[in-house]
Write a protein that holds these residues in place. Structure first.
Motif, PDB file in Angstrom:
ATOM      1  N   ILE A  16      -1.066 -10.701   1.197  1.00 26.21           N
ATOM      2  CA  ILE A  16      -0.784 -11.532   0.019  1.00 26.21           C
ATOM      3  C   ILE A  16       0.057 -10.749  -0.986  1.00 26.21           C
ATOM      4  O   ILE A  16       1.041 -11.259  -1.539  1.00 26.21           O
ATOM      5  CB  ILE A  16      -2.095 -12.019  -0.625  1.00 26.21           C
ATOM      6  CG1 ILE A  16      -2.813 -12.999   0.303  1.00 26.21           C
ATOM      7  CG2 ILE A  16      -1.815 -12.681  -1.976  1.00 26.21           C
ATOM      8  CD1 ILE A  16      -4.209 -13.381  -0.165  1.00 26.21           C
ATOM      9  N   SER A  17      -0.310  -9.497  -1.222  1.00 25.64           N
ATOM     10  CA  SER A  17       0.459  -8.663  -2.149  1.00 25.64           C
ATOM     11  C   SER A  17       1.893  -8.480  -1.660  1.00 25.64           C
ATOM     12  O   SER A  17       2.850  -8.609  -2.434  1.00 25.64           O
ATOM     13  CB  SER A  17      -0.215  -7.297  -2.312  1.00 25.64           C
ATOM     14  OG  SER A  17       0.571  -6.446  -3.121  1.00 25.64           O
ATOM     15  N   ASP A  18       2.044  -8.179  -0.377  1.00 25.18           N
ATOM     16  CA  ASP A  18       3.388  -7.995   0.178  1.00 25.18           C
ATOM     17  C   ASP A  18       4.197  -9.286   0.098  1.00 25.18           C
ATOM     18  O   ASP A  18       5.402  -9.264  -0.195  1.00 25.18           O
ATOM     19  CB  ASP A  18       3.293  -7.531   1.633  1.00 25.18           C
ATOM     20  CG  ASP A  18       2.752  -6.113   1.766  1.00 25.18           C
ATOM     21  OD1 ASP A  18       2.770  -5.376   0.759  1.00 25.18           O
ATOM     22  OD2 ASP A  18       2.314  -5.752   2.871  1.00 25.18           O
ATOM     23  N   ALA A  19       3.543 -10.414   0.361  1.00 21.91           N
ATOM     24  CA  ALA A  19       4.238 -11.702   0.310  1.00 21.91           C
ATOM     25  C   ALA A  19       4.760 -11.988  -1.095  1.00 21.91           C
ATOM     26  O   ALA A  19       5.873 -12.490  -1.275  1.00 21.91           O
ATOM     27  CB  ALA A  19       3.293 -12.817   0.763  1.00 21.91           C
ATOM     28  N   ALA A  22       7.552  -8.706  -2.053  1.00 18.05           N
ATOM     29  CA  ALA A  22       8.606  -8.184  -1.178  1.00 18.05           C
ATOM     30  C   ALA A  22       9.970  -8.235  -1.859  1.00 18.05           C
ATOM     31  O   ALA A  22      10.849  -7.410  -1.582  1.00 18.05           O
ATOM     32  CB  ALA A  22       8.638  -8.968   0.132  1.00 18.05           C
ATOM     33  N   GLY A  23      10.143  -9.196  -2.758  1.00 17.18           N
ATOM     34  CA  GLY A  23      11.413  -9.333  -3.459  1.00 17.18           C
ATOM     35  C   GLY A  23      11.721  -8.207  -4.427  1.00 17.18           C
ATOM     36  O   GLY A  23      12.835  -8.137  -4.967  1.00 17.18           O
ATOM     37  N   LEU A  24      10.760  -7.310  -4.659  1.00 15.90           N
ATOM     38  CA  LEU A  24      11.006  -6.170  -5.543  1.00 15.90           C
ATOM     39  C   LEU A  24      12.030  -5.205  -4.957  1.00 15.90           C
ATOM     40  O   LEU A  24      12.694  -4.470  -5.685  1.00 15.90           O
ATOM     41  CB  LEU A  24       9.701  -5.396  -5.779  1.00 15.90           C
ATOM     42  CG  LEU A  24       8.609  -6.071  -6.605  1.00 15.90           C
ATOM     43  CD1 LEU A  24       7.340  -5.229  -6.560  1.00 15.90           C
ATOM     44  CD2 LEU A  24       9.072  -6.256  -8.043  1.00 15.90           C
ATOM     45  N   TYR A  25      12.134  -5.203  -3.633  1.00 14.73           N
ATOM     46  CA  TYR A  25      12.904  -4.166  -2.962  1.00 14.73           C
ATOM     47  C   TYR A  25      14.288  -4.664  -2.558  1.00 14.73           C
ATOM     48  O   TYR A  25      14.496  -5.858  -2.325  1.00 14.73           O
ATOM     49  CB  TYR A  25      12.153  -3.691  -1.711  1.00 14.73           C
ATOM     50  CG  TYR A  25      10.718  -3.335  -1.980  1.00 14.73           C
ATOM     51  CD1 TYR A  25      10.393  -2.219  -2.742  1.00 14.73           C
ATOM     52  CD2 TYR A  25       9.675  -4.128  -1.500  1.00 14.73           C
ATOM     53  CE1 TYR A  25       9.074  -1.898  -3.011  1.00 14.73           C
ATOM     54  CE2 TYR A  25       8.355  -3.813  -1.761  1.00 14.73           C
ATOM     55  CZ  TYR A  25       8.056  -2.699  -2.520  1.00 14.73           C
ATOM     56  OH  TYR A  25       6.754  -2.391  -2.789  1.00 14.73           O
ATOM     57  N   SER A  26      15.201  -3.721  -2.456  1.00 13.63           N
ATOM     58  CA  SER A  26      16.506  -4.033  -1.888  1.00 13.63           C
ATOM     59  C   SER A  26      16.326  -4.359  -0.409  1.00 13.63           C
ATOM     60  O   SER A  26      15.261  -4.105   0.177  1.00 13.63           O
ATOM     61  CB  SER A  26      17.446  -2.835  -2.039  1.00 13.63           C
ATOM     62  OG  SER A  26      16.974  -1.744  -1.255  1.00 13.63           O
ATOM     63  N   TRP A  66       4.105 -14.174   5.596  1.00  8.69           N
ATOM     64  CA  TRP A  66       4.166 -14.032   4.147  1.00  8.69           C
ATOM     65  C   TRP A  66       4.470 -15.369   3.471  1.00  8.69           C
ATOM     66  O   TRP A  66       3.888 -15.702   2.440  1.00  8.69           O
ATOM     67  CB  TRP A  66       5.242 -13.024   3.765  1.00  8.69           C
ATOM     68  CG  TRP A  66       4.882 -11.597   4.017  1.00  8.69           C
ATOM     69  CD1 TRP A  66       3.656 -11.101   4.357  1.00  8.69           C
ATOM     70  CD2 TRP A  66       5.763 -10.482   3.949  1.00  8.69           C
ATOM     71  NE1 TRP A  66       3.722  -9.744   4.501  1.00  8.69           N
ATOM     72  CE2 TRP A  66       5.000  -9.331   4.256  1.00  8.69           C
ATOM     73  CE3 TRP A  66       7.111 -10.330   3.661  1.00  8.69           C
ATOM     74  CZ2 TRP A  66       5.554  -8.054   4.279  1.00  8.69           C
ATOM     75  CZ3 TRP A  66       7.673  -9.062   3.677  1.00  8.69           C
ATOM     76  CH2 TRP A  66       6.891  -7.933   3.988  1.00  8.69           C
ATOM     77  N   GLU A  67       5.395 -16.106   4.056  1.00  8.57           N
ATOM     78  CA  GLU A  67       5.795 -17.378   3.447  1.00  8.57           C
ATOM     79  C   GLU A  67       4.613 -18.325   3.325  1.00  8.57           C
ATOM     80  O   GLU A  67       4.514 -19.099   2.363  1.00  8.57           O
ATOM     81  CB  GLU A  67       6.905 -18.017   4.284  1.00  8.57           C
ATOM     82  CG  GLU A  67       7.562 -19.218   3.613  1.00  8.57           C
ATOM     83  CD  GLU A  67       8.785 -19.712   4.367  1.00  8.57           C
ATOM     84  OE1 GLU A  67       9.246 -20.831   4.054  1.00  8.57           O
ATOM     85  OE2 GLU A  67       9.279 -18.987   5.252  1.00  8.57           O
ATOM     86  N   SER A  68       3.692 -18.237   4.266  1.00  7.33           N
ATOM     87  CA  SER A  68       2.532 -19.131   4.245  1.00  7.33           C
ATOM     88  C   SER A  68       1.420 -18.633   3.324  1.00  7.33           C
ATOM     89  O   SER A  68       0.470 -19.369   3.042  1.00  7.33           O
ATOM     90  CB  SER A  68       1.974 -19.293   5.664  1.00  7.33           C
ATOM     91  OG  SER A  68       1.384 -18.080   6.116  1.00  7.33           O
ATOM     92  N   MET A  69       1.547 -17.372   2.835  1.00 12.68           N
ATOM     93  CA  MET A  69       0.456 -16.775   2.060  1.00 12.68           C
ATOM     94  C   MET A  69       0.824 -16.492   0.611  1.00 12.68           C
ATOM     95  O   MET A  69      -0.038 -16.087  -0.175  1.00 12.68           O
ATOM     96  CB  MET A  69       0.006 -15.457   2.713  1.00 12.68           C
ATOM     97  CG  MET A  69      -0.450 -15.583   4.145  1.00 12.68           C
ATOM     98  SD  MET A  69      -0.973 -13.989   4.842  1.00 12.68           S
ATOM     99  CE  MET A  69      -2.535 -13.746   4.006  1.00 12.68           C
ATOM    100  N   LEU A 143       3.363  -0.136   1.196  1.00 12.47           N
ATOM    101  CA  LEU A 143       3.607   1.131   0.514  1.00 12.47           C
ATOM    102  C   LEU A 143       3.062   2.319   1.304  1.00 12.47           C
ATOM    103  O   LEU A 143       1.868   2.375   1.596  1.00 12.47           O
ATOM    104  CB  LEU A 143       2.990   1.106  -0.880  1.00 12.47           C
ATOM    105  CG  LEU A 143       3.511   0.008  -1.808  1.00 12.47           C
ATOM    106  CD1 LEU A 143       2.858   0.110  -3.169  1.00 12.47           C
ATOM    107  CD2 LEU A 143       5.023   0.079  -1.937  1.00 12.47           C
ATOM    108  N   THR A 144       3.950   3.256   1.603  1.00 10.78           N
ATOM    109  CA  THR A 144       3.548   4.489   2.275  1.00 10.78           C
ATOM    110  C   THR A 144       3.353   5.558   1.208  1.00 10.78           C
ATOM    111  O   THR A 144       4.209   6.419   0.991  1.00 10.78           O
ATOM    112  CB  THR A 144       4.609   4.920   3.307  1.00 10.78           C
ATOM    113  OG1 THR A 144       4.838   3.843   4.218  1.00 10.78           O
ATOM    114  CG2 THR A 144       4.153   6.136   4.098  1.00 10.78           C
ATOM    115  N   LEU A 145       2.226   5.488   0.517  1.00 12.90           N
ATOM    116  CA  LEU A 145       1.929   6.435  -0.556  1.00 12.90           C
ATOM    117  C   LEU A 145       1.158   7.622   0.021  1.00 12.90           C
ATOM    118  O   LEU A 145       0.072   7.439   0.570  1.00 12.90           O
ATOM    119  CB  LEU A 145       1.088   5.765  -1.643  1.00 12.90           C
ATOM    120  CG  LEU A 145       1.723   4.578  -2.370  1.00 12.90           C
ATOM    121  CD1 LEU A 145       0.716   3.973  -3.340  1.00 12.90           C
ATOM    122  CD2 LEU A 145       2.977   5.010  -3.105  1.00 12.90           C
ATOM    123  N   PRO A 146       1.678   8.842  -0.109  1.00 18.83           N
ATOM    124  CA  PRO A 146       0.964   9.994   0.454  1.00 18.83           C
ATOM    125  C   PRO A 146      -0.318  10.333  -0.287  1.00 18.83           C
ATOM    126  O   PRO A 146      -1.274  10.826   0.314  1.00 18.83           O
ATOM    127  CB  PRO A 146       1.986  11.127   0.349  1.00 18.83           C
ATOM    128  CG  PRO A 146       2.895  10.722  -0.764  1.00 18.83           C
ATOM    129  CD  PRO A 146       2.972   9.226  -0.706  1.00 18.83           C
TER     130      PRO A 146
END
Length: 358
Positions: A16-19, A22-26, A66-69, A143-146
């Motif tokens: 849900i968060s990614d959906a 996602a528009g935040l990123y290039s 994502w579109e559905s969520m 997010l790949t946060l170390p």
């Protein structure tokens, strides 16, 4: 406890968060994050890549999902007979402690909600703070946060950190290549940055780099010059602007050059490799703001002078503190009647004055 049910609940919130965000990123930035997420779902090693067709098919399916969520709400988490708010990390982790699991939730870049669930490997105390070392991740988002701080504790995500540092080495900026070559020579006696040469040494590299991630988070917890509440409000007020990039850089610089940060640690430990990796992977804005630090390290690579590096770190911290106070004063003027557009223009002008933004 039903681990599978909990895992699915966390994964749903991740989707849900990614959906929603996602528009935040290039296009390129989103593709790289989707690639990382794909590798995680397939349990691939950092250097392993599947055929492009398989990855593209998976991405297409993920975007359809994502579109559905996108309009759904984050769901609660069920642990035993109890139900928890997905952002109540303290309560969730108290319930998970007997089961060897750790749950993370919070807000990342541009205040994107982020979630994950992982297996606990170790728990230690560093500078009076609990540091969790996590292993296999059962749920995660884009997010790949170390590492990150949560509830006044530090969390090292080993899986994400390995992928993160691998990509940093493979895609290092040209300006960072000399420092990376220096670090690899000091750390592993490597003379090149060839992926085939790097693979056998990733564990050794991580043994150094984990301290950078942990000490950065410790530095952020201890840092008091850039008030965290003000910093977060500024992130909310100036998303996707040069101001956001600037205040993130200043916050990081204050943490990294502060008493508990990685630069002090590497100097105290006389870790040439640690300094090298730090300088290789620094953000593009950092050397523009703190050029003397880079100048000192360039000299250090040829004639190691720990006193000169200490002085350069001291100077960088003072410079970051001075600049931060200037930015906070300009932001405060916005609430006194001048408004956010004026504050944004005034802060961006400071970048122009320093020759960073044209």
């Amino acid at each position: 406890m039903d681990v599978e049910r909990l895992t699915n609940q966390v994964r749903r919130n991740c989707d849900i968060s990614d959906a929603r965000h996602a528009g935040l990123y290039s296009i390129c930035g989103l593709a790289l994050r989707l690639r990382d997420l794909y590798k995680w779902t397939r349990r691939l090693l950092p250097w392993q890549e599947d055929e492009a067709g398989l990855v593209l098919e998976w991405i297409g399916n993920k975007e359809d999902q994502w579109e559905s969520m996108a309009e759904e709400d984050f769901g609660p988490l069920s642990i035993g007979s109890h139900t928890f708010d997905p952002f109540d990390t303290e309560a969730v982790n108290a319930a998970l402690a007997p089961h060897g699991l750790f749950y993370g939730a919070g807000y990342a870049y541009s205040l994107k909600p982020t979630f994950f669930l992982a297996v606990v490997i170790d728990r230690e105390c560093v500078h009076g703070k609990v540091v969790w070392q996590l292993g296999r991740e059962l749920a995660r988002d884009l997010l790949t946060l170390p590492a990150f701080s949560q509830d006044d504790q530090v969390v090292l995500r080993t899986e994400a950190a390995r992928m993160f540092v691998w990509d940093q080495m493979i895609y290092v900026r040209s300006a960072g290549r000399p420092a990376l070559a220096f670090a690899l020579n000091e750390c592993c006696a490597l003379s090149d940055i060839n992926p085939d040469s790097l693979r056998p040494h990733l564990d050794t590299i991580m043994a150094v780099q984990r301290h950078a991630y942990i000490r950065h988070e410790l530095g952020e917890i201890a840092e008091e010059i850039f008030d965290r509440d003000i910093w977060r409000q500024m992130l909310s007020d100036f998303p996707h602007t040069p101001v956001e990039l600037l205040i993130r850089t200043l916050k990081d610089a204050l943490a990294d050059t502060g008493p508990d940060g990685p630069l002090r640690y590497f100097i105290e430990q006389r870790s040439r490799a640690g300094l090298g990796f730090y300088m290789a992977f620094g953000s593009g804005l950092t050397p523009l703001l703190f050029g003397p630090l880079k100048t000192a390290f360039d000299a250090f690579m040829h004639y190691p002078d720990w006193d000169a590096m200490t002085q350069a770190v001291d100077d960088a911290h003072r410079s970051a503190a001075t600049y931060t106070r200037e930015i906070i004063d300009l932001y405060a003027a916005a609430s006194q009647g001048k408004g956010l557009p004026w504050a944004q223009a005034a802060i961006e002008k400071t970048l122009q004055t320093r020759g960073i933004l044209r």
